[in-house]
Design an enzyme around this catalytic site. Structure first.
Site, short mmCIF file in Angstrom:
data_model
loop_
_atom_site.label_atom_id
_atom_site.label_comp_id
_atom_site.label_asym_id
_atom_site.label_seq_id
_atom_site.Cartn_x
_atom_site.Cartn_y
_atom_site.Cartn_z
N ARG A 369 -8.19 -1.51 0.93
CA ARG A 369 -7.74 -0.44 0.81
C ARG A 369 -8.40 0.55 1.65
O ARG A 369 -8.55 1.93 1.43
CB ARG A 369 -7.71 0.07 -0.69
CG ARG A 369 -6.55 0.93 -0.92
CD ARG A 369 -6.28 1.04 -2.58
NE ARG A 369 -4.93 1.53 -2.28
CZ ARG A 369 -4.16 1.90 -3.73
NH1 ARG A 369 -4.95 1.75 -4.61
NH2 ARG A 369 -2.87 2.33 -3.90
N CYS A 370 -8.32 0.46 3.20
CA CYS A 370 -8.84 0.96 4.20
C CYS A 370 -8.30 0.65 5.52
O CYS A 370 -8.28 -0.48 5.66
CB CYS A 370 -10.57 0.76 4.02
SG CYS A 370 -11.22 1.12 5.53
N1 PCD Z 1 5.29 6.14 0.75
C1 PCD Z 1 6.16 7.43 0.59
N2 PCD Z 1 6.22 8.47 1.11
C2 PCD Z 1 5.29 8.52 2.35
C3 PCD Z 1 4.27 7.57 2.43
C4 PCD Z 1 4.52 6.42 1.86
O1 PCD Z 1 6.89 7.32 -0.27
N3 PCD Z 1 5.25 9.52 2.98
C5 PCD Z 1 5.42 5.26 0.07
C6 PCD Z 1 5.77 3.94 0.84
O2 PCD Z 1 6.94 3.86 1.10
C7 PCD Z 1 5.18 2.67 -0.07
C8 PCD Z 1 3.87 3.27 -0.35
O3 PCD Z 1 4.32 4.93 -0.50
O4 PCD Z 1 6.05 2.26 -0.93
C9 PCD Z 1 2.62 3.11 0.58
O5 PCD Z 1 2.91 3.42 1.91
P1 PCD Z 1 2.23 3.07 3.17
O6 PCD Z 1 1.04 4.43 2.99
O7 PCD Z 1 2.96 3.14 4.35
O8 PCD Z 1 1.34 1.93 2.76
P2 PCD Z 1 1.92 0.46 2.88
O9 PCD Z 1 1.79 -0.01 4.52
O10 PCD Z 1 3.46 0.43 2.69
O11 PCD Z 1 0.99 -0.40 1.95
C10 PCD Z 1 -0.36 -0.64 2.37
C11 PCD Z 1 -1.40 0.05 1.46
C12 PCD Z 1 -2.79 -0.70 1.73
S1 PCD Z 1 -3.29 -1.06 3.09
C13 PCD Z 1 -3.51 -1.11 0.48
S2 PCD Z 1 -4.95 -1.79 0.96
C14 PCD Z 1 -2.90 -0.73 -0.77
C15 PCD Z 1 -1.93 0.26 -0.69
O12 PCD Z 1 -1.19 -0.23 0.02
N4 PCD Z 1 -2.43 -2.09 -1.53
C16 PCD Z 1 -1.71 -2.03 -2.51
N5 PCD Z 1 -1.20 0.10 -2.27
C17 PCD Z 1 -1.01 -0.91 -2.95
N6 PCD Z 1 -0.14 -0.84 -4.11
C18 PCD Z 1 -0.07 -1.83 -4.74
N7 PCD Z 1 0.57 -1.76 -5.77
N8 PCD Z 1 -0.63 -3.01 -4.59
C19 PCD Z 1 -1.31 -3.30 -3.44
O13 PCD Z 1 -1.92 -4.28 -2.93
MO1 PCD Z 1 -5.21 -2.37 2.96
O14 PCD Z 1 -5.44 -2.33 4.76
O15 PCD Z 1 -4.26 -3.86 2.90
O16 PCD Z 1 -6.82 -2.60 2.70
#
Ligand code: PCD
Length: 785
Positions: A369-370
């Protein structure tokens, strides 16, 4: 308020409409199709034998006993794969990784041999009967020690444990600024190793058809097209004879970008045996062997004037990559986008150095998530700014407001070379301060302190960098980072749209439909969105690093506009008018001044097949491969209030206000869902989660009994708000948002805890801030009750 009241029914609902997610009916009624739901006739099951050692020579693998168990079909070892040229394969970062070992194992839990049997349980029993003779070797666990000259080597094919050394910025200028500064603050931070705790473990089903020579692979991948290309290059199977399908995915979070040995071995086994082969990791296998995130050992320094003006930033990092360099970074960025670390501040000089080390652990460094190391960067700068504020005895909010890049300076070029597209950081922070009642809280804190109660306020004003491309700068294994959208309108006005990305729960089936609805005025329920099938979808780089909206979302807008251009011509033909005189509004075309005599987009769709203008080809469709001109730079201001229990060290998050800015919003409920989920993950990072190893490279625990993730019980109440600063270059003014909250929030939590304890002489506590860590500090300082 009930959902019913807040969410309008479907219809022509473009940008900004809170419509319900189209995909949820399927998910909420248990009708999704995940890889493990794929059941094919004559399918066999694959289970791995895994290494109990972190580092050991394999002397012998005895498979006879296992082979004689009824129901066992085959046992595949590294030796066999080596003959097929598949014992090692390339990683996405240009390194190599073992599929199955031939000589030694390099982490605990590593795949050693694959048992294929008629059913899963026979395969598991047989795996237990395989005897592997090991000669244990000294493991390399600490990345700092790994880089010392006398360290044992992790890799049999390398002569050092150095993965890379990378730097950015101007060292001389930065050193000079540091010498001239009134004050320099410095701190070591460890951003701990994390497991990507998605709901569905990784797996694949491989089906080779000996007649057509076609290999179909259902797999839990966030990037099906790239994986297909790499598979084709490695196996020499023509790319049009490989079909990768990512069906529904139960969360990806970056952990499903990596190419796992199971994908390769299931494909190999299916080709060899001529029958479908399924491999699905168990939860604890997943925890022990899949790619990990973070694991950055950071030394950060900030130089400033007495009045709080920040002058320079200097950071040194040692990153632990485990046994293979399998990050999914764009190839020109060995340490990902860590160089966004100057954050929201106008800092003249900065210099960053990152050294990567191999250790006897599973591959790490994936972007959980980066957007490629943005999380570590944000944490470092936001912690340092808070430390500076406290050292200067300044208010952390005031210090930030003093140093923000002002709105009139955008597009802003940072000291480390990024051009920020747009931002208004002060507006977001002020909104958050007002919402939470910042100054009253400071007063309350003062009062409480007099009474010996412990309360803290933590701020994080983060900036992200999401949406890779542009393609000249960003590529993965040489493939340029664009993304795609193909829209086809059928004669009856119904739409099918296909994309190069692949949602894992984000809601693309709804939001992409909203983009098309916005531009073409077609109801969202008439638009079907498909992703994740390489045979039908246009080529794309996949969904990670919050790139789908900035790239494929943009491609959808451009394709829809191409269709609108053609539709206007058709409408002019139907209305017997000139194209320039045609007005398009809410799905209707009419001649300027005559809104009552109109043709709908559906009329036009039918005409595209039945009555196109002379000399125009039939059909109404468009495809776009969108190369973004720049990244998008979403941002936000988070403020957290904590109370600390002196008896137990328990930190209670009393309030958390999150003001996010992701430019123009497509679907506000989806965005809020993204932020709430992201905050919960950030909370887990700050207070609960860590993967640890002992000195022999044994993982501590390796199950959810020890690796704690937040449930509804622990999760605080999130108070959300927005500011809207559109991206100037995105066709809809949108920026990505999927990762913002996980990226931005850990610093707010830690800043709040340290703010609560600073007067006792506490400058830092490493995450996860477990109660016992706080309690120990309270005890040392003589305030524990
Ligand atoms: N959006 C809206 N408005 C704005 C922006 C945005 O509404 N202004 C929305 C869209 O369309 C989509 C969502 O919100 O439905 C998100 O987008 P974006 O910021 O463009 O992004 P994407 O490419 O589609 O996706 C990717 C991300 C990532 S990167 C991660 S770790 C996580 C987040 O996504 N994973 C996940 N979140 C989530 N959720 C869930 N439920 N599951 C998952 O697995 Mo990496 O690089 O792969 O570490």
């Amino acid at each position: 308020m009930a959902m019913e009241e807040t969410l309008p029914p479907m219809g022509v609902h473009g940008m900004g409409h809170k419509i319900r997610r189209k995909e949820d009916m399927r998910f909420l009624t248990g009708k999704g199709t995940y890889v493990d739901d794929i059941k094919l006739p004559n399918m066999a099951y694959l289970v791995f034998v895994r290494s109990p050692y972190a580092h050991a020579k394999i002397k012998k693998i005895n498979i006879e006993k296992a082979k004689s168990i009824p129901g066992v079909i085959d046992i595949i070892t590294g030796e066999e794969l080596e003959k097929a040229g598949l014992a090692w394969i390339p990683t996405l970062m240009g390194d190599k990784m073992m599929v199955l070992p031939t000589d030694k194992v390099v982490f605990q839990g590593q795949e050693i041999a694959a048992v294929i049997a008629e059913d899963k349980y026979v395969a598991m029993d047989a795996a237990n009967q395989i005897e592997v003779e090991y000669e244990p070797l000294e493991p390399v666990v600490d990345p700092k020690k790994a880089l010392e000259p006398n360290s044992p080597l992790v890799r049999p094919d390398k002569n050092s444990n150095l993965v890379f050394r990378w730097e950015a910025g101007n060292k001389e200028l930065t050193d000079k600024v540091f010498k001239e500064a009134d004050i320099v603050v410095s701190q070591d931070f460890y951003y701990q190793r994390l497991h990507v705790a998605y709901m569905e473990p990784v797996g694949s089903v491989a089906q080779y058809d000996p007649v057509s020579g076609k290999l179909t692979l259902w797999m839990t991948t966030q990037a099906p097209h790239v994986v297909r290309t790499v598979f084709s290059l490695v196996t020499k199977i023509p790319e049009n004879k490989i079909r990768i399908i990512s069906p529904d995915i139960g969360g990806g979070f970056g952990g499903k970008v990596y190419v796992y040995p199971g994908y390769v071995v299931s494909a190999y086994a299916s080709i060899k045996l001529g029958r479908p082969v399924k491999w699905i990791n168990t939860r604890s296998e997943d925890m022990k062997s899949t790619a990990f995130a973070r694991d950055f050992h950071i030394h950060g320094e900030l130089a400033a004037k007495k009045d709080g003006t920040i002058l320079g930033l200097r950071i040194k990092v040692i990153s632990d990559h485990g046994a293979f360099y399998g990050d999914a970074n764009p190839s020109k960025f060995p340490a990902g986008l860590f160089s966004i670390c100057t954050g929201a501040y106008d800092i003249k000089a900065a210099y960053v150095e990152v050294t990567g080390a191999y250790t006897n652990k599973p591959a790490g460094g994936i972007a959980y998530r980066c957007s490629f190391r943005v999380t570590e960067a944000v944490y470092t700068i936001e912690r340092l700014v808070d430390i500076l504020a406290h050292e200067l005895n300044m208010d952390p909010a005031e210090l930030r407001l003093k140093n923000f890049i002002p709105p009139e300076r955008f597009p802003y070029k940072s000291a480390l070379g990024w051009t920020y597209d747009s931002g208004n950081y002060a507006a977001a922070l002020k909104k958050a301060m007002e919402k939470i009642g910042y100054y009253e809280l400071r007063k309350e804190q003062e009062e409480k302190r007099k009474k010996g109660e412990i309360m803290g306020i933590g701020i994080s004003t983060f900036v992200e960098i999401v949406g890779a491309g542009p393609a000249d700068l960003f590529d993965i294994v040489g493939i340029k980072m664009f993304d795609s959208a193909e829209i086809r309108i059928h004669p009856t006005g119904k739409v099918i749209a296909r994309f190069g990305t692949r949602a894992q729960g984000q809601g693309h089936e709804t939001t992409y439909a909203q983009i098309i609805s916005e531009i073409l005025g077609i109801p969202v329920e008439d638009i079907i969105v498909e992703e994740g099938d390489t045979d039908t979808c246009p080529y794309g780089l996949g969904t990670y690093a919050s790139r789908s909206t900035p790239t494929a979302g943009a491609a959808a807008a451009v394709s829809a506009r191409k269709i609108l251009d053609k539709a206007k011509k058709i409408a002019a033909h139907l209305l017997e008018a000139r194209e320039e005189d045609i007005v398009f509004e809410k799905g209707k075309f009419y001649v300027k001044g005559y809104p009552d005599k109109y043709k709908t987009i559906q009329d036009v769709a039918l005409a595209a097949y039945t009555n196109p203008p002379p000399n125009m080809e039939a059909g109404l469709e468009a495809v776009t491969y969108y190369n973004p001109p720049n990244m998008t730079f979403p941002f936000g201001a988070y403020i957290c209030v904590v109370d600390i229990d002196k008896g137990t060290g328990q930190v209670k998050v009393r309030r958390f206000v999150a003001v996010d800015d992701c430019g123009n919003i497509i679907n506000p409920v989806i965005v809020d869902g993204q932020i709430m989920g992201g905050l919960t993950m950030g909370f887990g990072t700050a207070f609960m989660e860590e993967i640890k190893y002992d000195e022999n490279g044994n993982i501590y625990g390796g199950s959810f009994a020890e690796y704690l993730i937040p449930t509804a019980v622990e999760t605080p109440k999130w108070e959300l708000d927005k500011t809207v600063t559109p991206s100037p270059h995105h066709p809809l003014g949108a920026k990505g948002v999927g990762e913002s909250a996980t990226v931005g929030s850990p610093a707010a939590f830690v800043n709040a805890v340290v703010d609560a304890l600073w007067h006792l002489g506490v400058k830092h506590i490493d995450m996860p801030i477990w109660p016992w860590k706080v309690w120990k500090v309270l005890k040392e300082k003589g305030v524990a009750s």
